[in-house]
Design a protein around this motif. Structure first.
Motif, PDB file in Angstrom:
ATOM      1  N   GLU A  84     -10.420   6.829  -1.182  1.00  0.00           N
ATOM      2  CA  GLU A  84      -9.282   6.868  -1.718  1.00  0.00           C
ATOM      3  C   GLU A  84      -8.123   6.075  -1.074  1.00  0.00           C
ATOM      4  O   GLU A  84      -6.911   6.115  -1.534  1.00  0.00           O
ATOM      5  CB  GLU A  84      -8.775   8.363  -1.622  1.00  0.00           C
ATOM      6  CG  GLU A  84      -9.731   9.394  -2.330  1.00  0.00           C
ATOM      7  CD  GLU A  84      -9.467  10.824  -2.411  1.00  0.00           C
ATOM      8  OE1 GLU A  84      -8.672  11.083  -1.464  1.00  0.00           O
ATOM      9  OE2 GLU A  84      -9.896  11.465  -3.240  1.00  0.00           O
ATOM     10  N   HIS A  85      -8.518   5.087  -0.250  1.00  0.00           N
ATOM     11  CA  HIS A  85      -7.586   4.526   0.464  1.00  0.00           C
ATOM     12  C   HIS A  85      -7.589   3.003   0.239  1.00  0.00           C
ATOM     13  O   HIS A  85      -8.762   2.584  -0.023  1.00  0.00           O
ATOM     14  CB  HIS A  85      -7.588   4.947   2.167  1.00  0.00           C
ATOM     15  CG  HIS A  85      -7.894   6.178   2.411  1.00  0.00           C
ATOM     16  ND1 HIS A  85      -6.527   6.850   2.422  1.00  0.00           N
ATOM     17  CD2 HIS A  85      -8.695   7.051   2.653  1.00  0.00           C
ATOM     18  CE1 HIS A  85      -6.933   8.234   2.870  1.00  0.00           C
ATOM     19  NE2 HIS A  85      -8.174   8.261   2.821  1.00  0.00           N
TER      20      HIS A  85
ATOM     21  N   VAL B 281      -2.295   9.855  10.153  1.00  0.00           N
ATOM     22  CA  VAL B 281      -3.591   9.546   9.790  1.00  0.00           C
ATOM     23  C   VAL B 281      -4.602  10.237  11.038  1.00  0.00           C
ATOM     24  O   VAL B 281      -4.299   9.882  12.094  1.00  0.00           O
ATOM     25  CB  VAL B 281      -3.883   8.160   9.639  1.00  0.00           C
ATOM     26  CG1 VAL B 281      -5.473   8.026   9.354  1.00  0.00           C
ATOM     27  CG2 VAL B 281      -3.142   7.476   8.548  1.00  0.00           C
TER      28      VAL B 281
ATOM     29  N   ARG C  49      -9.648   7.835   5.999  1.00  0.00           N
ATOM     30  CA  ARG C  49      -8.979   6.645   6.263  1.00  0.00           C
ATOM     31  C   ARG C  49      -9.389   6.261   7.538  1.00  0.00           C
ATOM     32  O   ARG C  49      -9.635   4.879   7.867  1.00  0.00           O
ATOM     33  CB  ARG C  49      -7.639   7.053   6.413  1.00  0.00           C
ATOM     34  CG  ARG C  49      -6.561   6.040   6.845  1.00  0.00           C
ATOM     35  CD  ARG C  49      -6.503   4.822   5.892  1.00  0.00           C
ATOM     36  NE  ARG C  49      -5.546   3.696   6.337  1.00  0.00           N
ATOM     37  CZ  ARG C  49      -5.974   2.836   7.458  1.00  0.00           C
ATOM     38  NH1 ARG C  49      -7.101   2.738   7.803  1.00  0.00           N
ATOM     39  NH2 ARG C  49      -5.275   1.870   7.699  1.00  0.00           N
TER      40      ARG C  49
ATOM     41  N   GLU D 109       1.028   4.257  -3.032  1.00  0.00           N
ATOM     42  CA  GLU D 109       1.010   5.460  -2.576  1.00  0.00           C
ATOM     43  C   GLU D 109       1.933   6.368  -3.135  1.00  0.00           C
ATOM     44  O   GLU D 109       1.811   7.522  -3.447  1.00  0.00           O
ATOM     45  CB  GLU D 109       0.363   5.769  -1.115  1.00  0.00           C
ATOM     46  CG  GLU D 109      -0.845   5.284  -0.786  1.00  0.00           C
ATOM     47  CD  GLU D 109      -0.927   5.092   0.872  1.00  0.00           C
ATOM     48  OE1 GLU D 109       0.102   5.567   1.551  1.00  0.00           O
ATOM     49  OE2 GLU D 109      -2.200   4.709   1.424  1.00  0.00           O
TER      50      GLU D 109
ATOM     51  N   ARG E  35       0.811  -1.249   0.079  1.00  0.00           N
ATOM     52  CA  ARG E  35       0.055  -0.230   0.059  1.00  0.00           C
ATOM     53  C   ARG E  35       0.755   1.308  -0.057  1.00  0.00           C
ATOM     54  O   ARG E  35       0.620   2.169  -0.581  1.00  0.00           O
ATOM     55  CB  ARG E  35      -0.816   0.001   1.183  1.00  0.00           C
ATOM     56  CG  ARG E  35      -1.953   0.798   1.205  1.00  0.00           C
ATOM     57  CD  ARG E  35      -3.229   0.527   2.168  1.00  0.00           C
ATOM     58  NE  ARG E  35      -2.686   0.252   3.587  1.00  0.00           N
ATOM     59  CZ  ARG E  35      -2.725  -1.232   3.903  1.00  0.00           C
ATOM     60  NH1 ARG E  35      -3.350  -2.023   3.271  1.00  0.00           N
ATOM     61  NH2 ARG E  35      -2.021  -1.405   5.192  1.00  0.00           N
TER      62      ARG E  35
END
Length: 181
Positions: free
Chosen positions: A110-111, A67, A89, A26, A22
Motif C-alpha cells: 500500500e506504500h 512509521v 512500510r 496520500e 508521495r
C-alpha cells in the motif's frame, strides 16, 4: 570564482520531491485534498527548487503518520513470506543462520516505497519483487558474497513501488529478481 549568496535557501533533492509527491497522493487518498487541489499542488511541487517553496506546497496537510518497523526474526531455520501478504512500510528481517525467502510479487503493498532492512548472519536470502518495482541495494553491506541483482532491460512502467534494501549480511548471498508477471 563566484560565490553564492549566504542567505540563499537550501535546494531540494529529487528524494525530497518524490517524498512530497508521495505525501500529496496520500493526502488525496485520505480525502484531505480535492482532485483539483491535488493537481495544483503537484504542479507546484514539480517546479519548485527550494525547501521553503516545497514547504508552501505541503502547507495545511495533516502531519505525517509515524512509521513503525515490523520485524520478522528467527535464530535459525527458514523465514518465508509468499503469496498474498501485507507488506509494511518498514520491514526488518533478522536471522542468525538460515534461509530467507521474501516473495513480494503477489503481496499487498500500500506504500509508494518500502524499506527492507536485513540483519543476517549466515545463509542465503532471496527476494522476488513486483515486475515494475525500482530496487535500491546501495545501503546493504555484504561480508562474503556480493548481491546478485540484474535490473530489467525494458523500461519500468511509471508508478512502481520503490524498494530500498539495507542492512548487513555476514556469510551468504542475496539474490533479487523481478517477477515475470
Amino acid at each position: 570564482m563566484t560565490a553564492l549568496p549566504a542567505d540563499r535557501p537550501p535546494l531540494i533533492s529529487e528524494d525530497d520531491r518524490d517524498a512530497a509527491v508521495r505525501r500529496l497522493r496520500e493526502a488525496y487518498a485520505e480525502g484531505h485534498l480535492t482532485h483539483a487541489e491535488l493537481d495544483e499542488r503537484l504542479d507546484q511541487v514539480l517546479v519548485v527548487t527550494t525547501r521553503p517553496e516545497l514547504a508552501a506546497a505541503l502547507d495545511s496537510l495533516p502531519a505525517e503518520k509515524a512509521v513503525t518497523t515490523s520485524t520478522i526474526g528467527a535464530a535459525g531455520g527458514r523465514i518465508q513470506r509468499r503469496g498474498v501478504w501485507q507488506v509494511p512500510r518498514k520491514l526488518k528481517v533478522e536471522s542468525a543462520f538460515g534461509r530467507v525467502r521474501l516473495d513480494l510479487s503477489r503481496a499487498v503493498i500500500e506504500h509508494a516505497a518500502v524499506d527492507i532492512e536485513l540483519r543476517l548472519g549466515t545463509g542465503r536470502a532471496k527476494i522476488t519483487v513486483p515486475r515494475d518495482a525500482v530496487v535500491d541495494v546501495e545501503g546493504l553491506e555484504t561480508g562474503w558474497k556480493d548481491t546478485t541483482y540484474k535490473p530489467p532491460r525494458r523500461p519500468r512502467s511509471p508508478g512502481g513501488v520503490r524498494i530500498h534494501i539495507s542492512g548487513s549480511m555476514g556469510f551468504g548471498r542475496l539474490t533479487i529478481r523481478h517477477a515475470r508477471r
